[in-house]
Enzyme design. Structure first.
Site, PDB file in Angstrom:
ATOM      1  N   PHE A  25       0.799  -1.298  -0.191  1.00 36.26           N
ATOM      2  CA  PHE A  25       0.367   0.199   0.316  1.00 36.26           C
ATOM      3  C   PHE A  25       1.120   1.084  -0.063  1.00 36.26           C
ATOM      4  O   PHE A  25       1.728   1.673   0.532  1.00 36.26           O
ATOM      5  CB  PHE A  25      -0.910   0.014   1.047  1.00 36.26           C
ATOM      6  CG  PHE A  25      -1.894   1.147   0.884  1.00 36.26           C
ATOM      7  CD1 PHE A  25      -2.621   1.021   0.278  1.00 36.26           C
ATOM      8  CD2 PHE A  25      -1.904   2.541   2.154  1.00 36.26           C
ATOM      9  CE1 PHE A  25      -3.934   1.587   0.073  1.00 36.26           C
ATOM     10  CE2 PHE A  25      -2.775   2.881   1.303  1.00 36.26           C
ATOM     11  CZ  PHE A  25      -3.928   3.045   0.812  1.00 36.26           C
ATOM     12  N   ASP A  83       0.429  -4.736   8.778  1.00 34.55           N
ATOM     13  CA  ASP A  83      -1.009  -3.734   8.343  1.00 34.55           C
ATOM     14  C   ASP A  83      -1.676  -4.196   8.652  1.00 34.55           C
ATOM     15  O   ASP A  83      -2.269  -5.182   7.584  1.00 34.55           O
ATOM     16  CB  ASP A  83      -0.217  -2.429   7.347  1.00 34.55           C
ATOM     17  CG  ASP A  83      -1.065  -1.166   7.097  1.00 34.55           C
ATOM     18  OD1 ASP A  83      -2.515  -1.729   7.551  1.00 34.55           O
ATOM     19  OD2 ASP A  83      -1.206  -0.716   6.371  1.00 34.55           O
ATOM     20  N   TYR A 142     -12.001   2.889   9.970  1.00 34.95           N
ATOM     21  CA  TYR A 142     -12.723   3.225   8.620  1.00 34.95           C
ATOM     22  C   TYR A 142     -13.205   2.313   7.860  1.00 34.95           C
ATOM     23  O   TYR A 142     -14.757   2.361   6.804  1.00 34.95           O
ATOM     24  CB  TYR A 142     -12.287   4.339   7.898  1.00 34.95           C
ATOM     25  CG  TYR A 142     -11.557   4.505   7.120  1.00 34.95           C
ATOM     26  CD1 TYR A 142     -11.115   4.224   6.027  1.00 34.95           C
ATOM     27  CD2 TYR A 142     -10.480   5.237   7.924  1.00 34.95           C
ATOM     28  CE1 TYR A 142     -10.077   4.420   5.605  1.00 34.95           C
ATOM     29  CE2 TYR A 142      -9.303   5.350   7.046  1.00 34.95           C
ATOM     30  CZ  TYR A 142      -8.612   5.070   6.350  1.00 34.95           C
ATOM     31  OH  TYR A 142      -8.148   5.278   5.260  1.00 34.95           O
ATOM     32  N   LYS A 143     -12.755   1.260   7.540  1.00 34.84           N
ATOM     33  CA  LYS A 143     -12.988   0.154   7.094  1.00 34.84           C
ATOM     34  C   LYS A 143     -14.108  -0.715   7.348  1.00 34.84           C
ATOM     35  O   LYS A 143     -14.672  -0.726   8.249  1.00 34.84           O
ATOM     36  CB  LYS A 143     -11.448  -0.718   6.224  1.00 34.84           C
ATOM     37  CG  LYS A 143     -10.244   0.267   5.615  1.00 34.84           C
ATOM     38  CD  LYS A 143      -9.457  -0.368   5.359  1.00 34.84           C
ATOM     39  CE  LYS A 143      -8.776   0.471   4.567  1.00 34.84           C
ATOM     40  NZ  LYS A 143      -8.783   1.531   3.109  1.00 34.84           N
ATOM     41  N   ARG A 186     -12.117  -3.544  -7.629  1.00 35.50           N
ATOM     42  CA  ARG A 186     -12.405  -4.185  -6.120  1.00 35.50           C
ATOM     43  C   ARG A 186     -14.329  -4.243  -5.606  1.00 35.50           C
ATOM     44  O   ARG A 186     -14.444  -3.235  -5.652  1.00 35.50           O
ATOM     45  CB  ARG A 186     -12.127  -4.116  -5.108  1.00 35.50           C
ATOM     46  CG  ARG A 186      -9.895  -3.597  -5.474  1.00 35.50           C
ATOM     47  CD  ARG A 186      -9.317  -3.000  -4.236  1.00 35.50           C
ATOM     48  NE  ARG A 186     -10.055  -1.927  -3.440  1.00 35.50           N
ATOM     49  CZ  ARG A 186      -9.816  -1.084  -2.474  1.00 35.50           C
ATOM     50  NH1 ARG A 186      -8.533  -1.972  -1.532  1.00 35.50           N
ATOM     51  NH2 ARG A 186     -10.389  -0.281  -2.106  1.00 35.50           N
TER      52      ARG A 186
END
Length: 413
Positions: free
Chosen positions: A128, A198, A223-224, A372
């Protein structure tokens, strides 16, 4: 091999789903099939009321006294303890603090400093971007460190006596490939290196067992799959055995041993509190706490089973119904090696993604050519994915994506 579902089979799976009651706790707009919880989780219905109560009954009424009366000051550790259950950690090994990027910086610098003489931060290409960017910034700040990237299938062999820390994402943000945390951690430890994981695309969607893997350090966003709201505070994990050894480079007052003594000189707090920095964002933490509350009565065996089954059926349906349309699966076919999202490559992925969003199927695009589709076990249904594939098939058959307005890139993709 998983067979493609028909609608009635999808409905039967939903009826038998032990998590089916959780969906009612989220705000999911009519006419929208939301397959993007891997990027921003849906809002818990209780979040608005909780934030409203905090404003009305705590901030507005008790003012600054709320830090004590309502234990605002304890929020980083209190919420950290709730996340600890989700990632296989002890309550005193996790705290809510700052953003994922800031936490990466703190823990990378601390890890590098704890391994003097070792000059390499090791990662994989395509990790990422913020992870790589922060690592590059740490190397530049420290002045004598180098960021090295090695393809994941060769990474364990590349760990050597010069490796200070291995920085990896447990579930790859684009492909959904899930790494073997235990094996990589063991390989790093065999060479005396630390590992920083992560967990942003894992926590809340898959079981994670940091202590079972003897993990050192971890970060993740709120927040995911944790459904804490846009820009929700992040978390960090430091194994108890390392807490006294590592020192945060961001020596803010909340990480001080006695922040309200107001002394001039910094003395790090003991335990996980030393990795705090600034004043905690209480309104944002209240929303995140409602997201975390959605996990209070669920089994992670059920979450894992549903995540894998959703992904398997989605892949089978897409390949059965959308063959011949230049879709290429880039996620692992084996559910045991896959996170909770499935990605397909397509030559016109951005336009295709926009055409789907216009028809109520919300996934997302990742450059240069990936779409995705995220499956949040708490609220994604099997009928959702059946309907999504039906719409995808229609868009592809009709080339509905091939319109100029779908090719105009928005600021956020």
């Amino acid at each position: 091999m998983t067979m493609a579902l028909d609608r009635e089979a999808a409905r039967a799976l939903d009826a038998a789903d032990p998590l089916r009651g959780k969906r009612a706790g989220f705000a999911l707009p009519d006419g929208v099939i939301y397959l993007n919880g891997n990027s921003l989780g849906a809002a818990p219905l209780s979040a608005a009321a909780r934030v409203g109560r905090l404003v009305r009954d705590e901030w507005a009424r008790d003012l600054i006294g709320s830090w004590n009366v309502h234990d605002w000051i304890g929020a980083p550790q209190r919420l950290g303890a709730r996340i600890a259950r989700l990632i296989g950690a002890e309550a005193d090994e996790v705290a809510i603090a700052d953003s994922t990027s800031v936490n990466l910086y703190k823990l990378l610098v601390a890890a590098c400093t704890a391994r003097p003489g070792r000059k390499t931060i090791l990662s994989e290409p395509g990790n990422f971007p913020t992870d790589l960017y922060i690592a590059q910034g740490v190397a530049a700040t420290l002045g004598d460190r180098t960021v090295r990237t090695v393809e994941i299938d060769r990474l364990c062999d590349a760990i050597d006596a010069d490796t200070a820390v291995v920085l990896l994402t447990h579930v790859h943000y684009k492909s959904g490939h899930m790494l073997d945390m235990a094996a990589i951690t063991a390989a790093a430890h065999a060479q005396g290196a630390l590992v920083l994981w992560d967990l942003s695309h894992s926590v809340g969607a898959l079981p994670v067992d940091l202590n079972g893997c003897a993990a050192d350090l971890a970060v993740g966003c709120g927040y995911k799959y944790l459904n804490g709201g846009p820009g929700a505070p992040a978390f960090l994990y430091v194994a108890r055995r390392l807490q006294a050894e590592l020192v945060s480079p961001l020596t803010g007052w909340m990480g001080h041993d006695a922040p309200f003594a107001f002394g001039d000189d910094y003395v790090p707090a003991t335990g996980i509190a030393r990795f705090l920095c600034g004043t905690p964002p209480i309104l944002a933490m209240a929303a995140l706490e409602e997201g975390l509350a959605q996990f209070d009565d669920v089994s992670f065996d059920d979450i894992l089973t549903k995540s894998r089954t959703l992904g398997d059926h989605f892949i089978a349906m897409v390949e059965a119904r959308c063959a011949g349309h230049d879709l290429e699966l880039i996620s692992p076919r084996d559910a045991a090696r896959r996170g909770s999202h499935v990605s397909f490559a397509h030559p016109d992925a951005y336009a295709l993604c926009q055409a789907l969003i216009a028809r109520g199927v919300v996934g997302d695009f990742r450059a240069p050519d990936a779409i995705r589709f995220g499956f949040t076990p708490l609220y994604t249904s099997f009928e959702d994915i059946w309907n999504a594939v039906e719409i995808l098939e229609r868009v592809l058959d009709e080339r509905a994506w091939d319109r100029s307005e779908y090719r105009v890139r928005a600021a956020v993709t």
